[in-house]
Design an enzyme around this catalytic site. Sequence first.
Site, PDB file in Angstrom:
ATOM      1  N   LYS A  15     -12.957  -0.424  31.278  1.00  0.00           N
ATOM      2  CA  LYS A  15     -13.922   0.512  31.856  1.00  0.00           C
ATOM      3  C   LYS A  15     -14.594  -0.082  33.079  1.00  0.00           C
ATOM      4  O   LYS A  15     -15.097  -1.198  33.051  1.00  0.00           O
ATOM      5  CB  LYS A  15     -14.982   0.872  30.817  1.00  0.00           C
ATOM      6  CG  LYS A  15     -14.411   1.595  29.597  1.00  0.00           C
ATOM      7  CD  LYS A  15     -15.466   1.894  28.559  1.00  0.00           C
ATOM      8  CE  LYS A  15     -16.041   0.631  27.953  1.00  0.00           C
ATOM      9  NZ  LYS A  15     -16.921   0.896  26.810  1.00  0.00           N
ATOM     10  N   THR A  29     -27.869   7.068  31.285  1.00  0.00           N
ATOM     11  CA  THR A  29     -26.512   6.742  30.842  1.00  0.00           C
ATOM     12  C   THR A  29     -26.492   5.982  29.518  1.00  0.00           C
ATOM     13  O   THR A  29     -25.501   5.334  29.183  1.00  0.00           O
ATOM     14  CB  THR A  29     -25.799   5.903  31.918  1.00  0.00           C
ATOM     15  OG1 THR A  29     -26.576   4.707  32.166  1.00  0.00           O
ATOM     16  CG2 THR A  29     -25.641   6.685  33.209  1.00  0.00           C
ATOM     17  N   GLY A  70     -25.725   4.996  26.054  1.00  0.00           N
ATOM     18  CA  GLY A  70     -24.711   5.385  25.083  1.00  0.00           C
ATOM     19  C   GLY A  70     -23.391   5.861  25.657  1.00  0.00           C
ATOM     20  O   GLY A  70     -22.582   6.440  24.943  1.00  0.00           O
ATOM     21  N   THR A  71     -23.136   5.588  26.938  1.00  0.00           N
ATOM     22  CA  THR A  71     -21.886   6.072  27.533  1.00  0.00           C
ATOM     23  C   THR A  71     -20.659   5.434  26.877  1.00  0.00           C
ATOM     24  O   THR A  71     -19.644   6.109  26.649  1.00  0.00           O
ATOM     25  CB  THR A  71     -21.845   5.817  29.044  1.00  0.00           C
ATOM     26  OG1 THR A  71     -22.176   4.449  29.301  1.00  0.00           O
ATOM     27  CG2 THR A  71     -22.828   6.716  29.770  1.00  0.00           C
ATOM     28  N   GLY A  72     -20.723   4.146  26.580  1.00  0.00           N
ATOM     29  CA  GLY A  72     -19.578   3.477  25.966  1.00  0.00           C
ATOM     30  C   GLY A  72     -19.282   4.013  24.573  1.00  0.00           C
ATOM     31  O   GLY A  72     -18.120   4.259  24.219  1.00  0.00           O
ATOM     32  N   CYS A  73     -20.332   4.188  23.776  1.00  0.00           N
ATOM     33  CA  CYS A  73     -20.172   4.750  22.436  1.00  0.00           C
ATOM     34  C   CYS A  73     -19.559   6.139  22.515  1.00  0.00           C
ATOM     35  O   CYS A  73     -18.644   6.490  21.763  1.00  0.00           O
ATOM     36  CB  CYS A  73     -21.527   4.850  21.731  1.00  0.00           C
ATOM     37  SG  CYS A  73     -22.488   3.329  21.647  1.00  0.00           S
TER      38      CYS A  73
END
Length: 267
Positions: free
Chosen positions: A173, A204, A206-209
Amino acid sequence: MKTALTIAGSDSSGGAGIQADIKTMMANGVYAMSAITALTAQNTTGVAAIQNATAEFLGQELDSVFNDIFPDAVKIGMVSESDLIQVIAGKLRRYKAKNIVVDPVMVATSGARLISEAAVDVLKNELFPLADLLTPNIPETEVLTGMQITTAEAMIEAARQVSEKYHCAVLCKGGHQLNDANDLLYVNGAYRWFEGKRINNPNTHGTGCTLSSAIASNLAKGFSMEESVNRAKDYISGALAAMLDLGKGSGPMDHGFAIKNNFTEEA
Protein backbone atom coordinates in the site's frame (compact mmCIF):
# COMPACT_ATOMS: atom_id res chain seq x y z
CA MET A 1 -25.23 -15.26 2.44
CA LYS A 2 -21.44 -15.44 2.40
CA THR A 3 -19.60 -14.95 5.68
CA ALA A 4 -16.37 -13.33 6.86
CA LEU A 5 -14.48 -13.37 10.14
CA THR A 6 -12.33 -10.53 11.44
CA ILE A 7 -9.62 -11.28 14.00
CA ALA A 8 -8.42 -7.96 15.38
CA GLY A 9 -8.56 -5.44 18.21
CA SER A 10 -11.55 -3.36 19.23
CA ASP A 11 -11.54 0.40 18.60
CA SER A 12 -13.86 2.10 21.08
CA SER A 13 -14.26 5.10 18.77
CA GLY A 14 -15.56 2.86 15.98
CA GLY A 15 -13.29 4.04 13.19
CA ALA A 16 -10.79 1.20 12.96
CA GLY A 17 -10.26 -2.37 14.15
CA ILE A 18 -13.16 -4.73 14.73
CA GLN A 19 -15.78 -2.01 14.41
CA ALA A 20 -14.50 -0.79 11.03
CA ASP A 21 -14.17 -4.37 9.84
CA ILE A 22 -17.75 -5.29 10.72
CA LYS A 23 -19.16 -2.12 9.14
CA THR A 24 -17.10 -2.75 6.00
CA MET A 25 -18.11 -6.38 5.70
CA MET A 26 -21.77 -5.50 6.11
CA ALA A 27 -21.54 -2.72 3.52
CA ASN A 28 -19.89 -5.18 1.12
CA GLY A 29 -22.68 -7.70 1.43
CA VAL A 30 -21.34 -10.43 3.71
CA TYR A 31 -22.26 -11.59 7.20
CA ALA A 32 -19.57 -10.44 9.64
CA MET A 33 -18.20 -12.30 12.68
CA SER A 34 -15.37 -11.37 15.04
CA ALA A 35 -12.72 -12.70 17.37
CA ILE A 36 -11.32 -9.87 19.47
CA THR A 37 -7.59 -9.91 20.22
CA ALA A 38 -7.56 -6.78 22.40
CA LEU A 39 -9.71 -4.02 23.82
CA THR A 40 -8.46 -0.49 23.25
CA ALA A 41 -9.51 2.80 24.79
CA GLN A 42 -9.01 5.14 21.87
CA ASN A 43 -10.50 7.94 19.84
CA THR A 44 -9.55 10.04 16.83
CA THR A 45 -6.64 11.63 18.72
CA GLY A 46 -4.87 8.50 19.94
CA VAL A 47 -4.82 5.33 22.04
CA ALA A 48 -5.14 5.71 25.82
CA ALA A 49 -4.99 2.06 26.91
CA ILE A 50 -4.85 -1.51 25.61
CA GLN A 51 -6.09 -4.70 27.27
CA ASN A 52 -5.07 -7.85 25.41
CA ALA A 53 -7.20 -10.97 25.37
CA THR A 54 -5.67 -14.11 26.83
CA ALA A 55 -4.52 -16.77 24.39
CA GLU A 56 -6.99 -19.25 25.92
CA PHE A 57 -9.96 -16.91 25.46
CA LEU A 58 -8.99 -16.01 21.90
CA GLY A 59 -8.82 -19.71 21.10
CA GLN A 60 -12.33 -20.16 22.52
CA GLU A 61 -13.62 -17.29 20.39
CA LEU A 62 -12.20 -18.90 17.25
CA ASP A 63 -13.54 -22.35 18.14
CA SER A 64 -17.00 -20.87 18.68
CA VAL A 65 -17.01 -19.31 15.22
CA PHE A 66 -15.50 -22.14 13.19
CA ASN A 67 -17.60 -24.84 14.86
CA ASP A 68 -20.86 -23.10 14.00
CA ILE A 69 -20.77 -20.56 11.12
CA PHE A 70 -17.70 -21.40 9.05
CA PRO A 71 -16.31 -18.20 7.47
CA ASP A 72 -15.83 -17.92 3.72
CA ALA A 73 -12.95 -15.50 4.34
CA VAL A 74 -10.81 -14.39 7.27
CA LYS A 75 -9.26 -10.97 7.83
CA ILE A 76 -6.53 -10.62 10.48
CA GLY A 77 -5.54 -7.23 11.83
CA MET A 78 -3.42 -6.09 14.74
CA VAL A 79 -2.18 -8.86 17.03
CA SER A 80 0.52 -7.62 19.37
CA GLU A 81 1.60 -10.70 21.36
CA SER A 82 3.36 -13.87 20.25
CA ASP A 83 1.08 -16.30 22.08
CA LEU A 84 -2.00 -14.79 20.43
CA ILE A 85 -0.43 -15.09 16.98
CA GLN A 86 0.41 -18.73 17.65
CA VAL A 87 -3.17 -19.49 18.71
CA ILE A 88 -4.56 -17.86 15.55
CA ALA A 89 -2.17 -19.76 13.29
CA GLY A 90 -2.96 -23.04 15.03
CA LYS A 91 -6.70 -22.58 14.67
CA LEU A 92 -6.47 -21.54 11.01
CA ARG A 93 -4.49 -24.70 10.26
CA ARG A 94 -6.83 -26.90 12.30
CA TYR A 95 -9.98 -25.67 10.58
CA LYS A 96 -8.39 -25.31 7.13
CA ALA A 97 -9.54 -21.71 6.84
CA LYS A 98 -9.69 -20.19 3.36
CA ASN A 99 -9.34 -16.75 1.77
CA ILE A 100 -7.05 -15.45 4.53
CA VAL A 101 -6.14 -11.76 4.33
CA VAL A 102 -3.46 -10.60 6.77
CA ASP A 103 -3.00 -6.89 7.41
CA PRO A 104 0.41 -7.01 9.14
CA VAL A 105 -0.03 -4.06 11.46
CA MET A 106 3.54 -3.54 12.66
CA VAL A 107 4.36 0.10 11.96
CA ALA A 108 2.07 3.09 12.39
CA THR A 109 1.77 5.82 9.78
CA SER A 110 4.00 7.92 12.05
CA GLY A 111 6.70 5.25 11.76
CA ALA A 112 6.30 3.99 15.35
CA ARG A 113 6.70 0.25 15.89
CA LEU A 114 3.53 -1.33 17.25
CA ILE A 115 4.65 -4.84 18.19
CA SER A 116 7.84 -6.37 19.55
CA GLU A 117 10.61 -7.84 17.42
CA ALA A 118 9.84 -11.28 18.86
CA ALA A 119 6.18 -10.98 17.88
CA VAL A 120 7.15 -9.89 14.36
CA ASP A 121 9.22 -13.08 13.99
CA VAL A 122 6.27 -15.23 15.09
CA LEU A 123 3.99 -13.32 12.71
CA LYS A 124 6.34 -13.99 9.81
CA ASN A 125 7.02 -17.63 10.67
CA GLU A 126 3.57 -18.78 11.76
CA LEU A 127 0.92 -16.59 10.16
CA PHE A 128 2.29 -15.24 6.87
CA PRO A 129 2.72 -18.70 5.27
CA LEU A 130 -1.03 -19.30 5.79
CA ALA A 131 -2.09 -16.08 4.07
CA ASP A 132 -3.63 -15.79 0.63
CA LEU A 133 -2.91 -12.05 0.71
CA LEU A 134 -0.68 -9.77 2.78
CA THR A 135 -1.46 -6.02 2.81
CA PRO A 136 1.58 -4.21 4.25
CA ASN A 137 2.09 -0.46 3.96
CA ILE A 138 5.47 0.82 2.84
CA PRO A 139 7.06 1.03 6.34
CA GLU A 140 5.89 -2.52 7.05
CA THR A 141 7.22 -3.75 3.71
CA GLU A 142 10.55 -2.17 4.60
CA VAL A 143 10.57 -4.15 7.86
CA LEU A 144 9.81 -7.37 6.00
CA THR A 145 12.49 -6.91 3.35
CA GLY A 146 15.14 -4.74 4.97
CA MET A 147 14.88 -2.48 1.91
CA GLN A 148 14.45 1.26 1.78
CA ILE A 149 11.52 1.94 -0.51
CA THR A 150 11.69 5.36 -2.15
CA THR A 151 10.77 4.56 -5.77
CA ALA A 152 8.08 2.64 -7.65
CA GLU A 153 10.76 0.17 -8.83
CA ALA A 154 11.80 -0.53 -5.25
CA MET A 155 8.18 -1.07 -4.32
CA ILE A 156 7.82 -3.68 -7.06
CA GLU A 157 11.02 -5.47 -6.01
CA ALA A 158 10.02 -5.49 -2.34
CA ALA A 159 6.56 -6.87 -3.14
CA ARG A 160 8.17 -9.59 -5.25
CA GLN A 161 10.47 -10.60 -2.41
CA VAL A 162 7.63 -10.82 0.10
CA SER A 163 5.39 -12.72 -2.32
CA GLU A 164 8.05 -15.29 -3.17
CA LYS A 165 9.15 -15.75 0.44
CA TYR A 166 5.67 -16.41 1.81
CA HIS A 167 4.08 -17.89 -1.34
CA CYS A 168 1.12 -15.54 -1.35
CA ALA A 169 -0.23 -12.44 -3.05
CA VAL A 170 1.00 -9.08 -1.71
CA LEU A 171 -0.75 -5.72 -1.84
CA CYS A 172 1.90 -3.12 -1.02
CA LYS A 173 0.00 0.00 0.00
CA GLY A 174 1.19 3.45 -0.96
CA GLY A 175 0.06 6.60 0.75
CA HIS A 176 3.18 7.00 2.86
CA GLN A 177 4.98 9.71 0.88
CA LEU A 178 5.26 7.49 -2.19
CA ASN A 179 2.74 7.24 -5.02
CA ASP A 180 0.04 8.92 -2.93
CA ALA A 181 -2.69 6.27 -2.58
CA ASN A 182 -1.43 4.01 -5.37
CA ASP A 183 -1.24 0.36 -4.33
CA LEU A 184 0.73 -2.46 -5.95
CA LEU A 185 -0.66 -5.98 -6.20
CA TYR A 186 1.95 -8.68 -6.82
CA VAL A 187 0.58 -12.16 -7.43
CA ASN A 188 1.92 -15.23 -9.22
CA GLY A 189 4.96 -13.42 -10.59
CA ALA A 190 3.00 -10.51 -12.09
CA TYR A 191 2.05 -7.10 -10.76
CA ARG A 192 -0.63 -4.49 -11.27
CA TRP A 193 -0.90 -0.92 -10.04
CA PHE A 194 -4.18 0.26 -8.56
CA GLU A 195 -4.33 4.03 -8.70
CA GLY A 196 -6.02 5.77 -5.79
CA LYS A 197 -8.42 8.61 -6.38
CA ARG A 198 -7.17 11.95 -5.08
CA ILE A 199 -9.61 12.83 -2.30
CA ASN A 200 -8.82 15.81 -0.09
CA ASN A 201 -10.08 14.30 3.16
CA PRO A 202 -7.89 14.40 6.31
CA ASN A 203 -10.15 11.89 8.08
CA THR A 204 -8.45 8.62 7.26
CA HIS A 205 -8.62 6.72 10.55
CA GLY A 206 -8.96 3.01 9.83
CA THR A 207 -8.16 3.01 6.11
CA GLY A 208 -5.92 -0.06 6.36
CA CYS A 209 -8.48 -2.05 8.35
CA THR A 210 -11.22 -1.04 5.95
CA LEU A 211 -9.31 -1.93 2.79
CA SER A 212 -8.28 -5.39 3.98
CA SER A 213 -11.81 -6.16 5.22
CA ALA A 214 -13.32 -5.08 1.91
CA ILE A 215 -10.90 -7.34 0.04
CA ALA A 216 -11.75 -10.28 2.33
CA SER A 217 -15.47 -9.64 1.79
CA ASN A 218 -15.09 -9.80 -1.96
CA LEU A 219 -12.95 -12.92 -1.81
CA ALA A 220 -15.71 -14.48 0.30
CA LYS A 221 -18.19 -13.69 -2.46
CA GLY A 222 -16.05 -15.52 -5.02
CA PHE A 223 -14.32 -12.67 -6.83
CA SER A 224 -10.72 -13.13 -7.99
CA MET A 225 -7.88 -11.57 -6.05
CA GLU A 226 -7.42 -8.81 -8.61
CA GLU A 227 -11.13 -8.00 -8.81
CA SER A 228 -11.47 -8.13 -5.02
CA VAL A 229 -8.73 -5.51 -4.67
CA ASN A 230 -10.31 -3.39 -7.39
CA ARG A 231 -13.73 -3.48 -5.73
CA ALA A 232 -12.21 -2.75 -2.33
CA LYS A 233 -10.36 0.29 -3.69
CA ASP A 234 -13.63 1.61 -5.16
CA TYR A 235 -15.38 1.10 -1.83
CA ILE A 236 -12.75 2.92 0.23
CA SER A 237 -12.73 5.79 -2.27
CA GLY A 238 -16.47 6.15 -1.76
CA ALA A 239 -16.16 6.00 2.02
CA LEU A 240 -13.56 8.79 1.92
CA ALA A 241 -15.46 10.87 -0.63
CA ALA A 242 -18.52 10.92 1.65
CA MET A 243 -16.51 13.46 3.71
CA LEU A 244 -17.68 12.38 7.16
CA ASP A 245 -16.17 14.74 9.73
CA LEU A 246 -16.27 13.48 13.33
CA GLY A 247 -13.92 13.89 16.28
CA LYS A 248 -11.07 16.23 17.15
CA GLY A 249 -8.32 14.32 15.33
CA SER A 250 -8.05 12.18 12.20
CA GLY A 251 -11.64 11.02 12.06
CA PRO A 252 -13.28 7.91 10.61
CA MET A 253 -14.64 7.34 7.14
CA ASP A 254 -18.32 6.85 6.34
CA HIS A 255 -18.39 3.05 6.07
CA GLY A 256 -22.12 3.07 5.37
CA PHE A 257 -22.07 5.64 2.59
CA ALA A 258 -23.68 3.25 0.13
CA ILE A 259 -26.48 2.14 2.48
CA LYS A 260 -29.42 4.38 1.69
CA ASN A 261 -32.92 3.49 2.86
CA ASN A 262 -35.71 4.74 5.08
CA PHE A 263 -33.96 3.60 8.23
CA THR A 264 -31.20 6.19 7.77
CA GLU A 265 -33.56 9.17 7.75
CA GLU A 266 -33.52 11.54 10.71
CA ALA A 267 -36.55 13.19 12.28
